[in-house]
Design an enzyme around this catalytic site. Structure first.
Site, PDB file in Angstrom:
ATOM      1  N   LYS A 158       0.856  -1.189   0.000  1.00 46.57           N
ATOM      2  CA  LYS A 158       0.000   0.000   0.000  1.00 46.57           C
ATOM      3  C   LYS A 158       0.886   1.230   0.000  1.00 46.57           C
ATOM      4  O   LYS A 158       1.238   1.772   1.033  1.00 46.57           O
ATOM      5  CB  LYS A 158      -0.917  -0.050   1.224  1.00 46.57           C
ATOM      6  CG  LYS A 158      -2.160   0.791   1.104  1.00 46.57           C
ATOM      7  CD  LYS A 158      -3.122   0.478   2.250  1.00 46.57           C
ATOM      8  CE  LYS A 158      -4.221   1.481   2.320  1.00 46.57           C
ATOM      9  NZ  LYS A 158      -5.166   1.370   1.188  1.00 46.57           N
TER      10      LYS A 158
HETATM   11  C1  LIG Z   1      -6.363   0.253  -3.932  1.00 51.08           C
HETATM   12  C2  LIG Z   1      -7.121  -0.297  -2.765  1.00 51.08           C
HETATM   13  N1  LIG Z   1      -7.716  -1.511  -2.918  1.00 51.08           N
HETATM   14  C3  LIG Z   1      -8.429  -2.070  -1.888  1.00 51.08           C
HETATM   15  C4  LIG Z   1      -8.587  -1.407  -0.689  1.00 51.08           C
HETATM   16  C5  LIG Z   1      -9.376  -2.122   0.418  1.00 51.08           C
HETATM   17  O1  LIG Z   1      -8.408  -2.625   1.344  1.00 51.08           O
HETATM   18  P1  LIG Z   1      -8.814  -2.839   2.866  1.00 51.08           P
HETATM   19  O2  LIG Z   1      -9.009  -1.476   3.477  1.00 51.08           O
HETATM   20  O3  LIG Z   1      -7.628  -3.550   3.467  1.00 51.08           O
HETATM   21  O4  LIG Z   1     -10.080  -3.647   2.902  1.00 51.08           O
HETATM   22  C6  LIG Z   1      -7.984  -0.143  -0.476  1.00 51.08           C
HETATM   23  C7  LIG Z   1      -8.136   0.550   0.863  1.00 51.08           C
HETATM   24  N2  LIG Z   1      -8.260   1.989   0.703  1.00 51.08           N
HETATM   25  C8  LIG Z   1      -7.952   2.736   1.926  1.00 51.08           C
HETATM   26  C9  LIG Z   1      -7.617   4.177   1.609  1.00 51.08           C
HETATM   27  C10 LIG Z   1      -8.785   5.022   1.186  1.00 51.08           C
HETATM   28  C11 LIG Z   1      -8.359   6.467   0.963  1.00 51.08           C
HETATM   29  O5  LIG Z   1      -9.170   7.188   0.414  1.00 51.08           O
HETATM   30  O6  LIG Z   1      -7.222   6.819   1.321  1.00 51.08           O
HETATM   31  C12 LIG Z   1      -9.075   2.592   2.964  1.00 51.08           C
HETATM   32  O7  LIG Z   1     -10.150   2.018   2.643  1.00 51.08           O
HETATM   33  O8  LIG Z   1      -8.835   3.023   4.123  1.00 51.08           O
HETATM   34  C13 LIG Z   1      -7.240   0.403  -1.526  1.00 51.08           C
HETATM   35  O9  LIG Z   1      -6.629   1.609  -1.390  1.00 51.08           O
END
Ligand SMILES: Cc1[nH+]cc(COP(=O)(O)O)c(CN[C@@H](CCC(=O)O)C(=O)O)c1O
Length: 307
Positions: A158
């Protein structure tokens, strides 16, 4: 400040919100060399509790590895700092943003003599895509921007720099009147949203792109797979989903720490199902919220109580 939060944790110190400053020649600002997390602390029946904190911190350390970034704090230290930060803000629920990044020393692409710095901020954050989105679903468009391939940048780390791709796709969608984008990978199959994973329901079975589709290994994706299976559904979590399958889906939804479980009701103005939150989506969404609000004793190992 407007977010009713006054303290941020930086490199071991609690700092006033307005003093949480860094140098303009910080490596991470110029080159996107940071890794971060997004987690939620929920106001549960048993008090504030961070959802799947262990997995989020584990992913933060994993994300730092490809960049040889050394986070000089232990899981325990970061956990104590986060809990203390939440207690200080007296927030019943909040969004938690840990960040590790190459700091300020010299510039040039190599971060060779830049320090690794760590910060943790928390703030109140409601429904990521809007309160009524959770109930009514959202309209999305398939972006003209493709996801970077995992052979080009480790999509499972990330990484802050990756989010220019997310911003390009998401802003293109909003500029065109949609709430969010769905991003295809370079093979043209469904990857994920700019900040969410994607799920598809067809003939009562659930599908989500496999980790080799250039996606983030989402913790909410993992949660929803487990909840759906425990509800008796068959989940295919290692498939490629073609662009056309979005139109013939019975149901679609996003998952994410911020997005939680957000139904998708239209793709490029093609109505999905009957254009409202699908029944299986609704069941999974209800189960997710019952679990995170601790309306059930199940999955207690997923909760890190703050007090
Ligand atoms: C690209 C991406 N894909 C999938 C997810 C879902 O992952 P998880 O949170 O582990 O279920 C997130 C989280 N995106 C984070 C950042 C959002 C933002 O605007 O900054 C979040 O959901 O916190 C992503 O950034």
């Amino acid at each position: 400040d407007e977010m009713d939060v006054d303290t941020i944790w930086m490199d071991g110190e609690f700092v006033d919100w307005d003093e949480a400053q860094i140098h303009v020649l910080t490596h991470g600002l110029h080159y996107g060399t940071g890794v971060f997390e997004g987690a939620r602390c929920y106001d549960t029946e048993n008090g504030p509790a961070i959802f799947r904190w262990e997995e989020h911190l584990e992913r933060l350390f994993q994300s730092a590895k490809p960049y040889e970034m050394e986070i000089d704090f232990t899981v325990e230290e970061l956990t104590e700092a986060t809990k203390a930060l939440i207690r200080r803000q007296e927030l019943p629920s909040c969004y938690i943003r840990p960040l590790a990044y190459y700091g300020y020393n010299s510039l040039g692409v190599s971060p060779k003599d830049c320090p690794t710095r760590v910060a943790i901020a928390v703030w109140p954050w409601g429904a990521y895509l809007g309160e009524e989105a959770l109930e009514n679903g959202i309209d999305v468009m398939v972006s003209s921007w493709r996801k970077h391939a995992s052979s080009q940048i480790p999509t499972n780390a990330k990484t802050t720099g990756l989010y220019v791709n997310s911003m390009l796709a998401g802003e293109e969608a909003r500029r065109n009147g949609y709430a969010e984008a769905i991003v295809l990978n370079k093979e043209g199959n469904v990857a994920e949203g700019p900040g969410e994973n994607v799920f598809l329901v067809r003939d009562g079975e659930i599908y989500t792109p496999g980790l080799s589709e250039s996606i983030l290994d989402g913790i909410t994706r993992d949660t929803v797979i487990e909840l759906a299976e425990d509800l008796g559904y068959t989940v295919h979590d290692d498939v490629s989903i073609s662009r056309g399958e979005l139109n013939t889906a019975d149901e679609l939804f996003f998952t994410g720490s911020a997005a939680e479980v957000t139904p998708i009701r239209k793709v490029d103005n093609v109505v999905i199902g009957d254009g409202s939150r699908g029944p299986i989506t609704g069941e999974i969404q209800q189960e997710f919220f019952d679990v995170v609000e601790r309306k059930t004793d199940a999955y207690d190992e997923w909760f890190e109580y703050v007090e």
